[in-house]
Design a protein around this motif. Structure first.
Motif, PDB file in Angstrom:
ATOM      1  N   ARG A 197       0.814  -1.224   0.000  1.00 19.58           N
ATOM      2  CA  ARG A 197       0.000   0.000   0.000  1.00 19.58           C
ATOM      3  C   ARG A 197       0.846   1.272   0.000  1.00 19.58           C
ATOM      4  NH1 ARG A 197      -4.311  -1.597   4.798  1.00 19.58           N
ATOM      5  NH2 ARG A 197      -5.438  -3.240   3.660  1.00 19.58           N
ATOM      6  N   PHE A 198       2.163   1.109   0.104  1.00 20.47           N
ATOM      7  CA  PHE A 198       3.033   2.262   0.347  1.00 20.47           C
ATOM      8  C   PHE A 198       2.962   3.298  -0.776  1.00 20.47           C
ATOM      9  CE2 PHE A 198       6.784   4.580   1.602  1.00 20.47           C
ATOM     10  CZ  PHE A 198       6.878   4.350   2.965  1.00 20.47           C
ATOM     11  N   VAL A 199       3.010   2.856  -2.025  1.00 23.62           N
ATOM     12  CA  VAL A 199       2.998   3.790  -3.148  1.00 23.62           C
ATOM     13  C   VAL A 199       1.696   4.572  -3.192  1.00 23.62           C
ATOM     14  CG1 VAL A 199       3.051   3.981  -5.664  1.00 23.62           C
ATOM     15  CG2 VAL A 199       4.611   2.418  -4.502  1.00 23.62           C
ATOM     16  N   ARG A 200       0.597   3.899  -2.941  1.00 22.45           N
ATOM     17  CA  ARG A 200      -0.697   4.595  -2.964  1.00 22.45           C
ATOM     18  C   ARG A 200      -0.778   5.632  -1.845  1.00 22.45           C
ATOM     19  NH1 ARG A 200      -3.891   7.432  -5.510  1.00 22.45           N
ATOM     20  NH2 ARG A 200      -6.058   7.490  -4.730  1.00 22.45           N
ATOM     21  N   VAL A 201      -0.287   5.281  -0.663  1.00 18.22           N
ATOM     22  CA  VAL A 201      -0.261   6.243   0.443  1.00 18.22           C
ATOM     23  C   VAL A 201       0.587   7.459   0.062  1.00 18.22           C
ATOM     24  CG1 VAL A 201       0.533   6.617   2.817  1.00 18.22           C
ATOM     25  CG2 VAL A 201      -0.672   4.506   2.233  1.00 18.22           C
ATOM     26  N   ALA A 202       1.726   7.215  -0.561  1.00 19.01           N
ATOM     27  CA  ALA A 202       2.600   8.308  -0.975  1.00 19.01           C
ATOM     28  C   ALA A 202       1.925   9.199  -2.003  1.00 19.01           C
ATOM     29  CB  ALA A 202       3.903   7.743  -1.537  1.00 19.01           C
ATOM     30  N   GLU A 203       1.211   8.605  -2.948  1.00 19.19           N
ATOM     31  CA  GLU A 203       0.512   9.399  -3.962  1.00 19.19           C
ATOM     32  C   GLU A 203      -0.530  10.319  -3.329  1.00 19.19           C
ATOM     33  OE1 GLU A 203       0.749   6.276  -7.757  1.00 19.19           O
ATOM     34  OE2 GLU A 203      -1.028   6.320  -6.446  1.00 19.19           O
ATOM     35  N   ILE A 204      -1.241   9.816  -2.340  1.00 24.60           N
ATOM     36  CA  ILE A 204      -2.256  10.644  -1.666  1.00 24.60           C
ATOM     37  C   ILE A 204      -1.597  11.772  -0.879  1.00 24.60           C
ATOM     38  CG2 ILE A 204      -4.047  10.619   0.111  1.00 24.60           C
ATOM     39  CD1 ILE A 204      -4.680   7.718  -0.786  1.00 24.60           C
ATOM     40  N   LEU A 205      -0.523  11.449  -0.169  1.00 27.04           N
ATOM     41  CA  LEU A 205       0.158  12.469   0.627  1.00 27.04           C
ATOM     42  C   LEU A 205       0.828  13.529  -0.249  1.00 27.04           C
ATOM     43  CD1 LEU A 205       1.896  10.428   3.475  1.00 27.04           C
ATOM     44  CD2 LEU A 205      -0.103  11.885   3.656  1.00 27.04           C
ATOM     45  N   SER A 206       1.237  13.150  -1.456  1.00 32.13           N
ATOM     46  CA  SER A 206       1.957  14.089  -2.323  1.00 32.13           C
ATOM     47  C   SER A 206       1.095  15.267  -2.756  1.00 32.13           C
ATOM     48  CB  SER A 206       2.495  13.363  -3.554  1.00 32.13           C
ATOM     49  OG  SER A 206       1.441  12.891  -4.374  1.00 32.13           O
ATOM     50  N   GLU A 207      -0.221  15.173  -2.564  1.00 34.48           N
ATOM     51  CA  GLU A 207      -1.097  16.296  -2.887  1.00 34.48           C
ATOM     52  C   GLU A 207      -0.811  17.489  -1.977  1.00 34.48           C
ATOM     53  OE1 GLU A 207      -5.027  14.802  -2.557  1.00 34.48           O
ATOM     54  OE2 GLU A 207      -4.777  13.269  -4.115  1.00 34.48           O
ATOM     55  N   ASP A 208      -0.368  17.221  -0.748  1.00 31.84           N
ATOM     56  CA  ASP A 208      -0.076  18.298   0.207  1.00 31.84           C
ATOM     57  C   ASP A 208       1.400  18.367   0.586  1.00 31.84           C
ATOM     58  OD1 ASP A 208      -2.796  19.138   0.484  1.00 31.84           O
ATOM     59  OD2 ASP A 208      -3.157  17.385   1.756  1.00 31.84           O
ATOM     60  N   PHE A 209       2.083  17.230   0.573  1.00 30.14           N
ATOM     61  CA  PHE A 209       3.487  17.166   0.997  1.00 30.14           C
ATOM     62  C   PHE A 209       4.357  16.935  -0.249  1.00 30.14           C
ATOM     63  CE2 PHE A 209       0.844  15.975   4.542  1.00 30.14           C
ATOM     64  CZ  PHE A 209       1.365  16.722   5.583  1.00 30.14           C
ATOM     65  N   ASP A 210       5.206  17.931  -0.555  1.00 35.16           N
ATOM     66  CA  ASP A 210       5.847  17.957  -1.866  1.00 35.16           C
ATOM     67  C   ASP A 210       7.282  17.455  -1.915  1.00 35.16           C
ATOM     68  OD1 ASP A 210       7.207  20.084  -0.647  1.00 35.16           O
ATOM     69  OD2 ASP A 210       5.854  21.568  -1.520  1.00 35.16           O
ATOM     70  N   HIS A 211       7.872  17.060  -0.788  1.00 34.37           N
ATOM     71  CA  HIS A 211       9.255  16.590  -0.855  1.00 34.37           C
ATOM     72  C   HIS A 211       9.571  15.628   0.285  1.00 34.37           C
ATOM     73  CE1 HIS A 211       9.630  19.857   2.084  1.00 34.37           C
ATOM     74  NE2 HIS A 211      10.744  19.286   2.492  1.00 34.37           N
ATOM     75  N   VAL A 212      10.611  14.817   0.064  1.00 35.25           N
ATOM     76  CA  VAL A 212      11.086  13.867   1.069  1.00 35.25           C
ATOM     77  C   VAL A 212      12.225  14.498   1.849  1.00 35.25           C
ATOM     78  CG1 VAL A 212      12.278  11.661   1.431  1.00 35.25           C
ATOM     79  CG2 VAL A 212      10.408  11.814  -0.206  1.00 35.25           C
TER      80      VAL A 212
END
Length: 362
Positions: free
Chosen positions: A239-254
């Motif tokens: 599920r990690f990639v999907r979680v990252a895709e959702i978070l990337s809407e608000d969080f733009d960098h690692v």
């Protein structure tokens, strides 16, 4: 030093009818290319600054190795940096010389048992060593003057000699008890507990953010607060990639990628910590996403297509732990460390143990 390790340069300076001119020119024209790899670079800067003005002795820092005849190695040389040191030395014209300053360059210093330290003397011929952590500007000037004397006289000599004494005589100790060297503290630690759990903190916005993220994720992960401005999400590899895709809407960098090695449980915990430059209210918030993978098959999906800033960090974790990030084109190459070093941050990586020797009469 007792042995001349750079005899070819000295032989050239002392051969032929122009030998006196060659020695005079080399002695007063020691242009140094300096390899600053650690804190000794500060001491070198101090030496050549207005206070000491080492240029008065015919030595001048220079940036291009093809116009220099002296290397001053300042600090630790890693196995990956060793290649740069050797290439620099090979590009310098003859005659050329090497000075190594600082405990890190001599024996590795506080990194003596690191997985990645090389001795400069194994890479290039060293003329003089300057001990100390850090060595003083006076010590560097002393080494330069010693090198000039070597150029002039044709042989290297130590600049300090110490008489051998027995400590019991100095301290007037009548009876000397036999002492045994200490042993390295090797212990088998019990299984450590890695607990990442919710914490009660006074952070109203955090509670609102947890609710918002939980709703967005829709059961893809467990979301909770671990501290002020700290949110943690536990999910799975699938599920990690999907979680990252959702978070990337608000969080733009690692911000960072981390691996926790749970050797007793044969698993790794992979953590990506993300933040935001674009959303003002989220700029101070760090969100960590984690998942577990088996230690004996450490493969994990790369997130560089979602967050390009993850690339550098994934390369590091591959070097240090051997985690293969599927989709990252750098996998299979060494990024930070030498090719012969494998996974040095794994808890089963063997590093050298200290050897203690009892002092006695020489």
């Amino acid at each position: 030093m007792s042995k001349d390790v750079n005899i070819e340069s000295i032989r050239f300076l002392h051969s032929g009818p122009l030998a006196p001119i060659k020695r005079w020119g080399a002695k007063w024209s020691l242009w140094a290319v300096h390899l600053v790899t650690a804190c000794c670079g500060v001491e070198l800067a101090h030496t050549y600054a207005s206070g000491y003005d080492a240029e008065r002795w015919g030595s001048l820092n220079f940036g291009m190795m093809r116009q220099t005849n002296l290397i001053i190695v300042e600090g630790a040389i890693s196995k990956k940096m060793a290649r740069a040191l050797r290439i620099t030395w090979e590009q310098m014209p003859e005659p050329k010389f090497v000075i190594v300053m600082g405990a890190c360059g001599i024996e590795g210093g506080l990194f003596w048992n690191s997985y990645h330290i090389a001795r400069p003397s194994e890479i290039v011929p060293v003329d003089y060593y300057i001990p100390g952590c850090p060595p003083t500007p006076e010590a560097l000037i002393r080494a330069i003057r010693a090198l000039q004397k070597k150029i002039e006289k044709g042989e290297a000599k130590t600049t300090a000699e110490y008489a051998e004494v027995k400590l019991e005589d100095v301290l007037e100790i009548k009876e000397v008890k036999e002492r045994k060297p200490p042993k390295a503290p090797l212990k088998l630690a019990p299984k450590p507990e890695i607990k990442i759990e919710p914490k009660e903190v006074d952070w109203e916005f955090g509670n609102e953010l947890v609710s918002r993220l939980s709703e967005k994720l829709g059961g893809l992960g467990e979301v909770f607060i671990t501290g002020v401005n700290r949110i943690y999400i536990k999910t799975t590899k699938e599920r990690f990639v999907r979680v990252a895709e959702i978070l990337s809407e608000d969080f733009d960098h690692v911000k960072s990628v981390n691996v926790i090695d749970l050797i007793h449980e044969n698993r790794f915990v992979i953590e990506y910590t993300v933040s935001s430059y674009s959303v003002k209210e989220l700029m101070s918030v760090l969100v960590t996403i984690s998942a577990e993978i088996p230690r004996d098959n450490p493969k994990f999906p790369s997130l560089i297509n979602i967050w390009p800033s993850a690339d550098y960090q994934e390369r590091e974790m591959y070097d240090f732990f051997g985690v293969w990030f599927e989709g990252n084109p750098w996998m299979g190459n060494k990024f930070l460390i030498a090719p012969e070093v494998e996974t040095p941050l794994r808890k089963d990586f063997k590093i050298p143990q200290p050897n203690y020797v009892l002092g006695g009469e020489s």
